[in-house]
Design an enzyme around this catalytic site. Structure first.
Site, PDB file in Angstrom:
ATOM      1  N   HIS A  21       0.273  -1.310   0.242  1.00  0.00           N
ATOM      2  CA  HIS A  21      -0.010  -0.381   0.384  1.00  0.00           C
ATOM      3  C   HIS A  21       0.653   1.135   0.361  1.00  0.00           C
ATOM      4  CE1 HIS A  21       0.057   0.345   4.634  1.00  0.00           C
ATOM      5  NE2 HIS A  21       0.348   1.192   4.276  1.00  0.00           N
ATOM      6  N   ASP A  49      -0.125  -7.867   1.479  1.00  0.00           N
ATOM      7  CA  ASP A  49       0.140  -6.247   1.354  1.00  0.00           C
ATOM      8  C   ASP A  49       2.335  -6.161   1.738  1.00  0.00           C
ATOM      9  OD1 ASP A  49       0.282  -3.549   1.411  1.00  0.00           O
ATOM     10  OD2 ASP A  49      -0.278  -3.399   3.184  1.00  0.00           O
ATOM     11  N   SER A  94       4.741   2.720   7.759  1.00  0.00           N
ATOM     12  CA  SER A  94       3.822   1.440   6.677  1.00  0.00           C
ATOM     13  C   SER A  94       5.077   1.396   6.031  1.00  0.00           C
ATOM     14  CB  SER A  94       3.065   1.529   6.371  1.00  0.00           C
ATOM     15  OG  SER A  94       1.806   2.148   7.170  1.00  0.00           O
TER      16      SER A  94
END
Length: 490
Positions: A116, A146, A221
């Site tokens: 992402h 992911d 992230s």
């Protein structure tokens, strides 16, 4: 006048209090005195990732702003960066800092991050710890976990790589170190412990997260979670937060899963997961008792996929899978992960319980991705026969719509986002109080995936009928961050 008299008294208890015992003198400190040397060694291997992409407006909700003390030097900065409640959110444009990553192969220039972080990017730029930059090419992505693998040209630059560790060796309470790029400030270090393991947060079919209280915020992230040896034991991916900032509940993809996926992406540019070809369900206490099992464990086969690897008769509906290739199976999700981690084409042993008798059979695994492609083609052929579904409903103070080409364009949703998109949020509603905004996506209700407004409505109505006071929602924000929220039903 009375003279003071000092009397020497031999008292073991007093002596123990006066002089610590040898055992007390050698007690190990409760935590690391400092991680400065470790951080200094690891920081060069962690990178900031930014992308160049077409700027777009992703709905009309506002981006939650970090809470800062009134009068803080950062207050004006955050006001300018996040805007006020009446403004449109500022969606990252060219060169905007999006997340973090880390180098796993210095000679090849291989970098791992979250999918992402780089989704929909036209150009990916890697910003190194020393301030230099290089453009990266995309090696491969896996939306189910992911994860993404990138590559930069390593020539003329000395890169620093970090090794993967064994996430299975981590225990609750072990110290961990997170390094990333929170809020675009650059390399930042935070420390905490492993709070829990094997967490299922509903983000995909292979949920198996490490939970940590090390501070993880927007921009972390894709960054690494280290053990005290400097090995990557997790990839920071999601947080639970009503505001978008860290409240001490963060989740990291275990390194043993990430290393396997990254290896396949490097070798093939895609994942090639094993596929058993069975439909499975949980073994409940009642089922375990009826089958004579000591405890509820394993996975019950409820059906066999026609034409799949298990269609030859080795496995049958009603079998309970207890072990797969020597690994004891805890539950349905565990079996899914273990099978997926096995190479396609491999012959595996499956220990089952059939009619109360233990048996061992062998099956040659198929490839999951090939089976999914066939299923997708079949679904496309039959799509004209399905009944018309609700495209929009209002529930819990939110208007939710189905995700299609029109809503993807309207709210700036990437192709890999699934669920239902929030088109309106009533002011003062519980959803608004939980920081839910227009453009957010509800991926799950009560840990069950939803793909249409009708499904979401049915699940929420079921919760009402059960007398539940809250709906447990998995929210995916427009920038790809995921979080759980509890929205009041009554």
């Amino acid at each position: 006048m009375v003279a003071a008299v000092v009397v020497a008294v031999s008292c073991p208890a007093l002596a123990q209090r006066a002089a610590p015992s040898q055992q007390q003198q050698t007690v190990t400190p409760a935590g690391p005195q400092s991680v400065s040397a470790l951080a200094e060694r690891l920081l060069p291997a962690v990178v900031n990732i930014s992308t160049t992409q077409k700027a777009q407006r992703r709905g009309q909700g506002r981006v939650p702003r970090p809470r800062v003390p009134e009068g803080s030097p950062f207050e004006q900065y955050f006001e300018e960066f996040f805007g006020d409640g009446d403004r449109q959110p500022r969606i990252p444009g060219p060169g905007s800092s999006l997340g973090s990553g880390f180098i796993i192969d210095a000679e090849e220039g291989i970098i791992v991050t979250n999918n992402h972080v780089i989704a929909d990017a036209d150009e990916i730029v890697i910003n190194f710890h020393d301030g230099s930059k290089r453009t990266a090419e995309l090696v491969g992505v896996d939306t189910k976990t992911d994860l993404a693998v990138l590559k930069v040209d390593p020539s003329g630059k000395k890169l620093v790589a970090v090794p993967f560790g064994d996430s299975d060796q981590m225990k609750i309470g072990d110290w961990v170190l997170a390094i990333g790029n929170p809020f675009g400030f650059g390399g930042s270090v935070s420390i905490g412990i492993v709070s829990a393991q094997n967490r299922q947060i509903g983000s995909g079919p292979y949920d198996d997260y490490i939970q940590t209280d090390a501070a993880i915020n927007r921009g972390n992230s894709g960054g690494p979670l280290f053990n005290m040896k400097g090995e990557v034991i997790g990839i920071n991916t999601a947080i639970v937060s009503p505001s978008g900032g860290s409240i001490g509940i963060g989740f990291a993809i275990p390194s043993n899963l990430a290393q396997h996926v990254a290896g396949q992406l490097r070798e093939f540019g895609e994942t090639r997961r094993g596929w058993l070809g069975v439909r499975i369900q949980s073994v409940t206490d009642e089922i375990a008792e009826s089958l004579g099992l000591e405890r509820a464990a394993g996975a019950l086969i409820s059906g066999i996929e026609k034409g799949g690897p298990a269609d030859g008769g080795a496995l049958a509906a009603g079998d309970v899978i207890l072990r797969f290739n020597g690994k004891e199976i805890r539950d349905v999700r565990h079996l899914s992960r273990v099978v997926a981690d096995s190479p396609a084409g491999e012959e595996v042993t499956v220990e089952i319980l059939r009619d109360g008798q233990p048996m061992t059979v062998t099956v040659v695994l198929g490839q999951l991705e090939e089976s999914e492609a066939k299923t997708s083609d079949s679904s496309d052929d039959q799509s004209g026969d399905t009944e018309e579904q609700l495209t929009s409903v209002t529930v819990l103070g939110m208007e939710i719509r189905e995700i299609n080409d029109e809503t993807r364009a309207e709210f700036g949703l990437s192709e890999d986002v699934t669920g239902v998109v929030i088109a309106k949020v009533e002011a003062g509603s519980s959803a608004a109080e939980q920081g839910i905004t227009v453009g957010d996506v509800i991926a799950e209700v009560d840990q069950q995936s939803v793909s249409s407004p009708g499904e979401a409505l049915d699940l929420i109505n079921d919760l009402k009928n059960q007398g539940r006071r809250n709906a447990y929602l998995l929210i995916v924000s427009p920038n790809g961050d995921t979080r759980f929220v509890n929205v009041r039903i009554r």
